[in-house]
Design a protein around this motif. Sequence first.
Motif, mmCIF file in Angstrom:
data_model
loop_
_atom_site.group_PDB
_atom_site.id
_atom_site.type_symbol
_atom_site.label_atom_id
_atom_site.label_comp_id
_atom_site.label_asym_id
_atom_site.label_seq_id
_atom_site.Cartn_x
_atom_site.Cartn_y
_atom_site.Cartn_z
ATOM 1 N N ASP A 179 2.347 29.639 -9.418
ATOM 2 C CA ASP A 179 1.267 30.040 -10.325
ATOM 3 C C ASP A 179 1.589 29.701 -11.775
ATOM 4 O OD1 ASP A 179 -0.045 31.059 -8.131
ATOM 5 O OD2 ASP A 179 0.608 33.130 -8.464
ATOM 6 N N VAL A 180 2.646 28.911 -11.985
ATOM 7 C CA VAL A 180 3.020 28.517 -13.341
ATOM 8 C C VAL A 180 2.189 27.300 -13.749
ATOM 9 C CG1 VAL A 180 4.898 27.820 -14.869
ATOM 10 C CG2 VAL A 180 5.346 29.405 -12.991
ATOM 11 N N TYR A 181 1.009 27.582 -14.253
ATOM 12 C CA TYR A 181 0.155 26.525 -14.802
ATOM 13 C C TYR A 181 -0.703 27.164 -15.890
ATOM 14 C CZ TYR A 181 -3.621 28.532 -11.991
ATOM 15 O OH TYR A 181 -4.536 29.391 -11.447
ATOM 16 N N LEU A 182 -1.173 26.350 -16.804
ATOM 17 C CA LEU A 182 -1.933 26.863 -17.946
ATOM 18 C C LEU A 182 -3.426 26.749 -17.662
ATOM 19 C CD1 LEU A 182 -1.360 28.023 -20.778
ATOM 20 C CD2 LEU A 182 -1.711 25.720 -21.689
ATOM 21 N N PRO A 183 -4.117 27.887 -17.532
ATOM 22 C CA PRO A 183 -5.565 27.829 -17.318
ATOM 23 C C PRO A 183 -6.274 27.433 -18.612
ATOM 24 C CG PRO A 183 -4.870 30.104 -17.590
ATOM 25 C CD PRO A 183 -3.620 29.270 -17.630
ATOM 26 N N SER A 184 -7.578 27.384 -18.566
ATOM 27 C CA SER A 184 -8.341 27.065 -19.771
ATOM 28 C C SER A 184 -8.037 28.085 -20.860
ATOM 29 C CB SER A 184 -9.835 27.046 -19.468
ATOM 30 O OG SER A 184 -10.274 28.344 -19.087
ATOM 31 N N SER A 185 -8.266 27.698 -22.075
ATOM 32 C CA SER A 185 -7.897 28.527 -23.220
ATOM 33 C C SER A 185 -8.546 29.911 -23.149
ATOM 34 C CB SER A 185 -8.281 27.823 -24.520
ATOM 35 O OG SER A 185 -8.000 28.641 -25.638
ATOM 36 N N TRP A 186 -9.828 29.964 -22.817
ATOM 37 C CA TRP A 186 -10.519 31.260 -22.826
ATOM 38 C C TRP A 186 -10.041 32.151 -21.681
ATOM 39 C CZ3 TRP A 186 -13.536 33.386 -19.033
ATOM 40 C CH2 TRP A 186 -13.995 32.533 -18.022
ATOM 41 N N VAL A 187 -9.727 31.550 -20.527
ATOM 42 C CA VAL A 187 -9.194 32.341 -19.412
ATOM 43 C C VAL A 187 -7.809 32.885 -19.778
ATOM 44 C CG1 VAL A 187 -8.342 32.249 -17.038
ATOM 45 C CG2 VAL A 187 -10.516 31.154 -17.636
ATOM 46 N N ASN A 188 -6.974 32.033 -20.327
ATOM 47 C CA ASN A 188 -5.625 32.447 -20.719
ATOM 48 C C ASN A 188 -5.684 33.577 -21.743
ATOM 49 O OD1 ASN A 188 -2.711 31.943 -20.551
ATOM 50 N ND2 ASN A 188 -2.890 31.220 -22.655
ATOM 51 N N LYS A 189 -6.570 33.438 -22.715
ATOM 52 C CA LYS A 189 -6.708 34.467 -23.756
ATOM 53 C C LYS A 189 -7.250 35.771 -23.171
ATOM 54 C CE LYS A 189 -8.718 35.299 -28.328
ATOM 55 N NZ LYS A 189 -9.543 34.727 -29.429
ATOM 56 N N THR A 190 -8.198 35.665 -22.246
ATOM 57 C CA THR A 190 -8.785 36.860 -21.636
ATOM 58 C C THR A 190 -7.746 37.622 -20.810
ATOM 59 O OG1 THR A 190 -10.983 35.851 -21.549
ATOM 60 C CG2 THR A 190 -10.560 37.713 -20.068
ATOM 61 N N LEU A 191 -6.977 36.908 -20.010
ATOM 62 C CA LEU A 191 -5.945 37.555 -19.193
ATOM 63 C C LEU A 191 -4.895 38.218 -20.076
ATOM 64 C CD1 LEU A 191 -5.494 34.825 -16.434
ATOM 65 C CD2 LEU A 191 -6.744 36.985 -16.245
ATOM 66 N N TYR A 192 -4.489 37.531 -21.130
ATOM 67 C CA TYR A 192 -3.530 38.111 -22.077
ATOM 68 C C TYR A 192 -4.093 39.401 -22.692
ATOM 69 C CZ TYR A 192 -0.911 38.801 -26.388
ATOM 70 O OH TYR A 192 -0.179 39.362 -27.405
ATOM 71 N N THR A 193 -5.345 39.364 -23.128
ATOM 72 C CA THR A 193 -5.956 40.515 -23.794
ATOM 73 C C THR A 193 -6.042 41.713 -22.847
ATOM 74 O OG1 THR A 193 -7.255 39.058 -25.229
ATOM 75 C CG2 THR A 193 -8.018 41.331 -24.991
ATOM 76 N N ILE A 194 -6.407 41.458 -21.582
ATOM 77 C CA ILE A 194 -6.522 42.548 -20.610
ATOM 78 C C ILE A 194 -5.170 43.221 -20.380
ATOM 79 C CG2 ILE A 194 -6.943 43.069 -18.171
ATOM 80 C CD1 ILE A 194 -9.131 40.884 -18.246
ATOM 81 N N VAL A 195 -4.120 42.419 -20.173
ATOM 82 C CA VAL A 195 -2.813 43.012 -19.859
ATOM 83 C C VAL A 195 -2.192 43.631 -21.111
ATOM 84 C CG1 VAL A 195 -0.544 42.581 -18.850
ATOM 85 C CG2 VAL A 195 -2.533 41.362 -17.986
ATOM 86 N N ARG A 196 -2.443 43.057 -22.269
ATOM 87 C CA ARG A 196 -1.958 43.666 -23.509
ATOM 88 C C ARG A 196 -2.629 45.020 -23.728
ATOM 89 N NH1 ARG A 196 2.550 43.662 -26.538
ATOM 90 N NH2 ARG A 196 2.116 44.048 -28.727
ATOM 91 N N LEU A 197 -3.934 45.099 -23.437
ATOM 92 C CA LEU A 197 -4.658 46.365 -23.548
ATOM 93 C C LEU A 197 -4.103 47.390 -22.565
ATOM 94 C CD1 LEU A 197 -7.029 48.014 -24.712
ATOM 95 C CD2 LEU A 197 -8.479 46.990 -22.924
ATOM 96 N N GLU A 198 -3.788 46.929 -21.362
ATOM 97 C CA GLU A 198 -3.179 47.817 -20.359
ATOM 98 C C GLU A 198 -1.915 48.477 -20.909
ATOM 99 O OE1 GLU A 198 -0.395 46.831 -16.611
ATOM 100 O OE2 GLU A 198 -2.448 46.118 -16.381
ATOM 101 N N GLY A 199 -1.071 47.684 -21.567
ATOM 102 C CA GLY A 199 0.168 48.216 -22.110
ATOM 103 C C GLY A 199 -0.054 49.245 -23.204
ATOM 104 N N LYS A 200 -1.149 49.103 -23.936
ATOM 105 C CA LYS A 200 -1.452 50.054 -24.998
ATOM 106 C C LYS A 200 -2.082 51.335 -24.446
ATOM 107 C CE LYS A 200 -2.071 46.613 -28.681
ATOM 108 N NZ LYS A 200 -0.929 47.104 -29.487
ATOM 109 N N LEU A 201 -2.845 51.207 -23.375
ATOM 110 C CA LEU A 201 -3.552 52.366 -22.817
ATOM 111 C C LEU A 201 -2.657 53.227 -21.942
ATOM 112 C CD1 LEU A 201 -7.001 50.801 -21.798
ATOM 113 C CD2 LEU A 201 -6.533 52.298 -23.744
ATOM 114 N N PHE A 202 -1.746 52.592 -21.211
ATOM 115 C CA PHE A 202 -0.957 53.313 -20.208
ATOM 116 C C PHE A 202 0.534 53.097 -20.450
ATOM 117 C CE2 PHE A 202 -4.814 51.636 -18.054
ATOM 118 C CZ PHE A 202 -5.502 52.835 -17.910
ATOM 119 N N GLN A 203 1.257 54.176 -20.587
ATOM 120 C CA GLN A 203 2.705 54.062 -20.724
ATOM 121 C C GLN A 203 3.334 53.622 -19.410
ATOM 122 O OE1 GLN A 203 4.598 57.619 -22.171
ATOM 123 N NE2 GLN A 203 6.581 56.635 -22.413
#
Length: 258
Positions: free
Chosen positions: A215-239
Amino acid sequence: MIGRSEEFEKMFRIEEQLWWYRILHERVVDTIVHFFNGRRDVSILDAGCGTGGLLHFMRERGYTMLRGIDGSSDAVDFCHERGLPVQLVNLNELTGFEPDVLYDVIVCNDVFCYFNNDDLTRLLRQLARRLKPGGILISNNNAFGIFQGQHDLAVGSTRRFVQADFDRLMPPTGLNIVRATYWSFLLAPLIVAMRQWQSWQLRLGWRRAENAQSDVYLPSSWVNKTLYTIVRLEGKLFQRTPFGSSLFIVSKPTQAVE
């Protein structure tokens, strides 16, 4: 992942951009900042450093006492391209590597999945004895068998973990867990669906195991940014979260645990 030069090349090219690596590297640095009150003068060993993306990330953030070791000559060569102080060392033969040098932080990300229990116990014991008083071992690990798919085959991973595995494995080696969480919780349904589809393709013969792709491949810019934003938000919401494709653990030598 030793012997899979094409996977190291992909990692080297995209790990500064791919959402998953970015989240992991930020999580490691945030952990070091927390445990050492923002100090940058901490000695850090990345054991199984791959192509050096994390070391490069930490160097850019002011950490200077950095060291890396890896058992793949391909990975070490890529680290040297980045100008990183990395040495070729087989982690199964860690006993003879600088036995008197101690570190504040040892990082061992996505490495334990290549070891059986006996070898992993020996490795954990060697890592524990190389920590300074008050030092920490940070590890990220493949989690939950339901996430197993062709990615595991492509990178040579032989196992996945749950926290109970480390609750059992670490204390006899002189380590105790002080912080642990699964992550990619919000993306878990998507990842499970993708990995299960991959597994069915293999079972049905639509894809051959020897042709498995990671799974080591770079998706499109908007997909990559969206996935990053979701998981970053997860880290802020849940310890802590109870489920995810990765298990992030911080442990300390037993005598240092309060």
